[in-house]
Design a protein around this motif. Structure first.
Motif, short mmCIF file in Angstrom:
data_model
loop_
_atom_site.label_atom_id
_atom_site.label_comp_id
_atom_site.label_asym_id
_atom_site.label_seq_id
_atom_site.Cartn_x
_atom_site.Cartn_y
_atom_site.Cartn_z
N GLY A 223 42.57 -1.76 35.84
CA GLY A 223 41.53 -1.62 36.85
C GLY A 223 41.84 -2.53 38.03
O GLY A 223 42.68 -3.41 37.94
N ILE A 224 41.16 -2.27 39.17
CA ILE A 224 41.46 -3.02 40.39
C ILE A 224 40.54 -4.22 40.50
O ILE A 224 39.33 -4.08 40.40
N ASN A 225 41.13 -5.39 40.66
CA ASN A 225 40.33 -6.57 40.90
C ASN A 225 41.14 -7.55 41.72
O ASN A 225 41.80 -8.43 41.20
N LEU A 226 41.11 -7.37 43.04
CA LEU A 226 41.89 -8.22 43.93
C LEU A 226 40.96 -9.09 44.74
O LEU A 226 39.92 -8.62 45.22
N PRO A 227 41.32 -10.36 44.90
CA PRO A 227 40.41 -11.25 45.63
C PRO A 227 40.16 -10.80 47.06
O PRO A 227 39.06 -10.98 47.58
N TRP A 228 41.17 -10.20 47.72
CA TRP A 228 41.02 -9.88 49.14
C TRP A 228 40.59 -8.45 49.38
O TRP A 228 40.46 -8.02 50.50
N PHE A 229 40.41 -7.67 48.28
CA PHE A 229 40.11 -6.26 48.46
C PHE A 229 38.64 -6.02 48.12
O PHE A 229 38.15 -6.49 47.09
N PRO A 230 37.90 -5.32 49.00
CA PRO A 230 36.46 -5.22 48.81
C PRO A 230 36.06 -4.42 47.55
O PRO A 230 34.99 -4.65 47.00
N ILE A 231 36.91 -3.51 47.12
CA ILE A 231 36.51 -2.65 46.01
C ILE A 231 37.06 -3.21 44.70
O ILE A 231 38.24 -3.49 44.58
N SER A 232 36.17 -3.41 43.75
CA SER A 232 36.62 -3.79 42.42
C SER A 232 36.29 -2.61 41.50
O SER A 232 35.18 -2.08 41.51
N TRP A 233 37.30 -2.17 40.75
CA TRP A 233 37.12 -0.93 40.00
C TRP A 233 37.75 -1.09 38.64
O TRP A 233 38.94 -1.36 38.53
N GLY A 234 36.97 -0.96 37.60
CA GLY A 234 37.48 -1.18 36.26
C GLY A 234 37.87 0.09 35.54
O GLY A 234 38.25 0.07 34.37
N GLY A 235 37.76 1.22 36.23
CA GLY A 235 38.01 2.50 35.56
C GLY A 235 39.46 2.67 35.18
O GLY A 235 40.36 2.16 35.83
N ARG A 236 39.71 3.37 34.08
CA ARG A 236 41.09 3.65 33.67
C ARG A 236 41.17 5.12 33.32
O ARG A 236 40.22 5.71 32.84
N MET A 237 42.35 5.67 33.51
CA MET A 237 42.60 7.01 33.01
C MET A 237 43.15 6.87 31.59
O MET A 237 43.60 5.79 31.20
N SER A 238 43.10 7.94 30.82
CA SER A 238 43.64 7.85 29.45
C SER A 238 45.16 7.94 29.52
O SER A 238 45.72 8.47 30.47
N PRO A 239 45.84 7.41 28.50
CA PRO A 239 47.31 7.49 28.51
C PRO A 239 47.82 8.92 28.59
O PRO A 239 48.82 9.19 29.27
N ASP A 240 47.13 9.85 27.93
CA ASP A 240 47.57 11.25 27.99
C ASP A 240 47.40 11.83 29.38
O ASP A 240 48.24 12.59 29.86
N PHE A 241 46.29 11.45 30.03
CA PHE A 241 46.05 11.92 31.39
C PHE A 241 47.13 11.39 32.33
O PHE A 241 47.67 12.11 33.17
N TYR A 242 47.47 10.11 32.14
CA TYR A 242 48.53 9.49 32.96
C TYR A 242 49.85 10.25 32.79
O TYR A 242 50.54 10.55 33.77
N ALA A 243 50.17 10.59 31.53
CA ALA A 243 51.42 11.33 31.28
C ALA A 243 51.38 12.68 31.97
O ALA A 243 52.39 13.14 32.52
N MET A 244 50.21 13.31 31.96
CA MET A 244 50.09 14.61 32.64
C MET A 244 50.31 14.43 34.15
O MET A 244 51.00 15.23 34.78
N VAL A 245 49.73 13.36 34.70
CA VAL A 245 49.80 13.16 36.15
C VAL A 245 51.24 12.97 36.60
O VAL A 245 51.69 13.61 37.55
N PHE A 246 52.02 12.11 35.89
CA PHE A 246 53.39 11.91 36.39
C PHE A 246 54.26 13.13 36.11
O PHE A 246 55.16 13.43 36.89
N SER A 247 53.96 13.85 35.02
CA SER A 247 54.76 15.05 34.74
C SER A 247 54.53 16.10 35.82
O SER A 247 55.48 16.73 36.31
N MET A 248 53.27 16.29 36.19
CA MET A 248 52.97 17.33 37.17
C MET A 248 53.37 16.88 38.58
O MET A 248 53.74 17.71 39.42
N HIS A 249 53.33 15.58 38.85
CA HIS A 249 53.82 15.08 40.14
C HIS A 249 55.28 15.51 40.33
O HIS A 249 55.64 16.09 41.36
#
Lengths: 289, 600
Positions: free
Chosen positions: B63-89
């Motif tokens: 998830g995103i948590n940067l001191p200088w970046f206004p948006i903090s986001w803890g969401g994650r995609m599932s490992p299978d979804f990630y594999a789908m995303v890079f395969s289809m990319h």
């Protein structure tokens, strides 16, 4: 002047890229420390190629940037009328050709040493590793070198010890691994050992290495293997896409200082395995995401 | 052949075509090229969005948590979804963007115009080649919504991850991955359509170039673009049947439970056993790479040809070493067929084969080096006009040097033991396919846009787009070399699990941020493209003072291309002749008096 700026712009970006690689070794963005007997061969060839490629990178990019700066268009100017140059063509075909041929031939002996089955040294220690979604199962015989080890790799023995994700050996031992997979392709990757080999469904692939440094000591009183140095936690990774859990096939490499230390650990592991349930595989079937 | 063709083309010219026949179901090579261009650019947006999702996960796995970046986001995609995303990319970028843009869009648009033909040899086949892409578009896009999601076995779809299937009668689920069910079947079907489309295109290109050249257009008077398209077409026609076979075999494995890729003993997934097979997983790798390695050259050679023409035009100088350049392309194509095994050094293939493949692979760097030196020779002593097209073409040269040199590390078998399947290969492929092919494509768009649409793209915004793209693409892709040297494996959902990768994680974050900036910079290109389409300055027939034949036709060229069939009198690179006042001499221009005609 504005026209000449383009050469400078290209030059600055290329220089920044070059520097980011050049500072790598200073800030730890580099090859992990090698602990393998054939690792120096791999690293040496890497530096040979790095040397030649750096030279040609600098040569071509400097010429490009200089030409972009020097020959930026001016109104009323005309280019030189040249169609080509036979001797230059010969020069830049023959010289890189010779260098490339040298690079290719220089690789052969190291490649033979690492992967050719006929050239693998006789093992001091044999184990059989099976990959599956998503872990490694290391099978050890009750002795470091079982008789007829090729056959042993195919036929499990009652006295075998199964351990998930832990690869034990001792410093200086010629280790032979018989690599298999239960399900899909996997790849056994040990960065510090400069070792990588895919596990192929339906095949048993022999792999060897010899670790030149130790990182663990068996503590008989606790029954644990303790790191001798915090920074020597050498990891095993999977390098061939095997599904969602590909990234978490993490294992650890334990190199004992001496054969005796290894044998002490093996004896302990054997006892621990015997006292466990009669079922062979101690690890549960990995839950799928 | 050519006679009957010119008859039919004249018949066409006599009556006005309906909108549907003129712009949708068109047989005109220029419209078909533009259709490929638009669909390629749309898929470029889709593939780029998928790339951002990949970078988001790799840069910020927790998830995103940067001191200088206004948006903090803890969401994650599932490992299978990630594999789908890079395969289809990768699948979309390779099969739906780069190949269709280079051969479909630019091949179609440039070949007949540059050889002085009225159209392709088989206009109806040409139309079919485009419309065969549409089933592929539909299937690949709908695969995201099928049960389990789109394919997630990488763009290489290695068995058994891709091909494992439940026994007959138990549905199309895969025991290996939820994405390897219907999603994988969609992947295979879509690629079959893409392959058939490319095959029709390549037959057409070869026939057109061999048979329909204008009078005087000898083979060695053809521009480098046409040479590159010609050799690419030969590569495609020889390699594609093998891919088609491989796709069909895997499709049979997945649908009617054949076992081409399942070993005799069968495999176990958890406690469940597939039952016996009769095949080999390595078979797929051999068949796949026998196509896909030549495909790597299919994705770069046309760009090399286009870049050669752009550089010569804007250097206002004769292309240095024309014949060595042609021979180099032919050399790359020839060697390209005997190097596929370098993708398989660690695959368990007999290592003795690796030795042979290594030598061939390292030697293929030679023709690439010859091309680079000749490009340098072309701009040496030139009078460079820094148009946006030229900047993109020069960026191609600068970046292709990096992409070419980094390939040698993985061609060397012992070094590849370490580098195989790390981020170093990801850096290499992006330096060849993004930093080279895409810069070539951008260069081609800026260069031929006036010919395609009769208007110029805005040069100022074109340069802004170029500067930002050159900067951010280097920030995005160059550090991949560094984390590759550190051993970072590719396709990892979360590398923070590994201690040896701890100190390169900041680079992953840097690359992710750069990738988002790179994506934002492309908005400038899109706005410039569509604004110029309607509002750009009107271009004359030859805005760049270029020599090749397409610039003698009006912009945009009418149906049938040339008012009068041009007669070719010289090669395409007569720039900067010292005996003349003008610094260019088009191929079809009559010989000016008092100036000796060239020998060839």
């Amino acid at each position: 002047m504005q026209q000449k700026g383009w050469g400078i712009f290209f030059g600055v970006v290329l220089l920044a890229a070059f520097l980011s690689i050049a500072v790598g070794p200073l800030v730890g963005w580099w090859l992990p420390a090698n602990v393998s007997s054939f690792g120096p061969d791999v690293d040496y060839l890497y530096y040979v190629i790095l040397g030649f490629t750096t030279f040609f990178f600098l040569l071509t990019e400097v010429l490009l940037v200089w030409a972009m700066y020097r020959f930026a268009g001016r109104p009323g100017n005309k280019s030189q009328y040249v169609e080509g140059h036979h001797r230059l063509e010969m020069l830049w075909t023959v010289v890189p050709g010779g260098i490339l041929l040298y690079i290719a031939i220089a690789q052969i002996s190291a490649w033979e040493r690492i992967k050719y089955q006929a050239k693998m040294p006789d093992p001091d220690l044999v184990m059989q590793v099976t990959a599956r979604q998503w872990d490694w199962t290391m099978r050890y015989a009750d002795t470091p070198l079982p008789e007829n080890h090729r056959r042993w790799a195919e036929i499990p023995n009652f006295d075998d010890i199964y351990l998930p994700d832990e690869l034990h050996c001792w410093k200086g031992a010629n280790v032979r691994i018989y690599l298999k997979t239960n399900d899909v392709l996997h790849s056994l990757f040990l960065p510090q050992l400069r070792l990588k080999q895919d596990a192929l469904p339906g095949k048993t692939i022999p792999v060897w290495f010899n670790a030149t440094d130790a990182n663990t000591r068996f503590n008989a009183s606790t029954g644990n293997c303790e790191w001798t140095d915090k920074n020597k936690e050498w990891e095993i990774a999977c390098a061939e896409l095997c599904g969602g859990g590909h990234y978490r096939m993490r294992g650890l490499l334990y190199v004992h200082e001496t054969k005796d230390d290894y044998l002490n650990w093996l004896k302990h592991a054997q006892k621990a395995a015997r006292s466990r349930q009669p079922e062979k595989k101690a690890t549960p079937v990995a839950a799928k995401d | 052949m050519s006679v009957s063709h010119s008859h039919s083309a004249e018949a066409h010219a006599h009556h006005e075509l309906s909108f549907l026949r003129k712009y949708i179901f068109s047989e005109d090579h220029k419209i078909i090229g533009i259709q490929f261009l638009f669909s390629g650019l749309i898929f470029f947006l889709i593939g780029g969005t998928l790339a951002l999702l990949v970078r988001l996960q790799v840069g910020f796995p927790k998830g995103i948590n940067l001191p200088w970046f206004p948006i903090s986001w803890g969401g994650r995609m599932s490992p299978d979804f990630y594999a789908m995303v890079f395969s289809m990319h990768a699948t979309i970028m390779i099969f739906f963007v780069i190949i269709p843009l280079l051969t479909g869009a630019f091949g179609n648009f440039t070949i007949p115009l540059m050889i002085g033909a009225r159209d392709m040899a088989f206009p109806k086949l040409n139309m079919m080649s485009y419309w065969f892409m549409w089933p592929a578009f539909a299937v690949i896009l709908s695969s995201f919504f099928v049960e389990g999601g789109a394919g997630a076995s990488g763009w290489t779809s290695y068995p058994l991850l891709a091909s494992a299937t439940m026994p007959a009668g138990e549905g199309f689920h895969s025991p290996a991955s939820p994405h390897s069910g219907i999603g994988q079947i969609c992947w295979l079907v879509a690629l079959l359509f893409v392959g058939v489309s490319s095959m029709m295109g390549s037959i057409n290109y070869m026939t057109t170039i061999i048979n329909l050249r204008a009078p005087g257009m000898t083979m060695f008077r053809m521009p480098m673009t046409v040479w590159a398209m010609f050799i690419t077409a030969i590569l495609q026609s020889m390699a594609l049947p093998v891919l088609t076979v491989a796709l069909i075999l895997q499709l049979l494995d997945k649908t009617i439970n054949t076992t081409f890729f399942l070993p005799p003993g069968g495999m176990a997934f958890g406690n469940w056993h597939t039952g016996p097979g009769g095949g080999q997983t390595l078979l797929w790798q051999h068949l796949f790479w026998f196509y896909s390695h030549p495909a790597v050259y299919i994705m770069i050679l046309p760009a090399m040809g286009m870049v050669s023409d752009i550089i010569s035009t804007f250097a206002r100088k004769h292309l240095f070493g024309y014949k060595p350049m042609v021979l180099a392309i032919a050399g790359i194509a020839g060697l390209g067929f005997i190097v596929w095994g370098h993708h398989m050094f660690q695959s368990g293939m007999d290592p003795r084969l690796g030795t042979g493949f290594m030598i061939a692979t390292i030697m293929i760097a030679l023709p690439s080096a010859v091309k680079t030196f000749n490009w340098l020779g072309t701009i040496w002593g030139a009078n460079i006009q820094y148009t946006t097209a030229m900047l993109n073409a020069l960026a191609f040269v600068a970046m292709f040097v990096i992409g070419g040199l980094s390939g040698i590390f993985m061609a060397a078998t012992p070094v590849d033991v370490y580098f195989h399947d790390t981020y170093f290969i990801v850096a290499h492929i992006h330096y060849v396919l993004f930093m080279s092919s895409i810069f070539g494509i951008f260069g081609g768009i800026y260069y031929w846009f006036p010919k395609m649409f009769g208007r110029l793209m805005n040069e100022k915004w074109g340069k802004v787009h170029f500067v930002l793209t050159f900067l951010f693409s280097n920030c995005t892709f160059f550090p991949m070399h560094i984390i590759g040297i550190a051993g970072h494996p590719r396709r990892y959902y979360d590398s923070t699990l590994y201690r040896f990768l701890d100190n390169v994680q900041p680079l992953n974050q840097f690359m992710t941020i750069s990738a988002f900036l790179l994506a934002l910079a492309q908005i400038i290109f899109l706005v410039n493209f569509f604004w110029s389409l309607f509002r750009g300055a009107k271009a004359g027939a030859n805005p760049w003072h270029s020599n090749t034949l397409e610039w003698t036709a009006p912009s945009p060229p009418p149906h049938g291309n040339f008012v009068q069939t041009p007669i070719v009198r010289r090669g395409p690179y007569e720039y900067g002749n010292p005996d003349m006042e003008e610094d260019y001499l088009p191929q079809a221009e009559p010989q000016p008096s008092g100036i000796p005609a060239p020998a060839h």
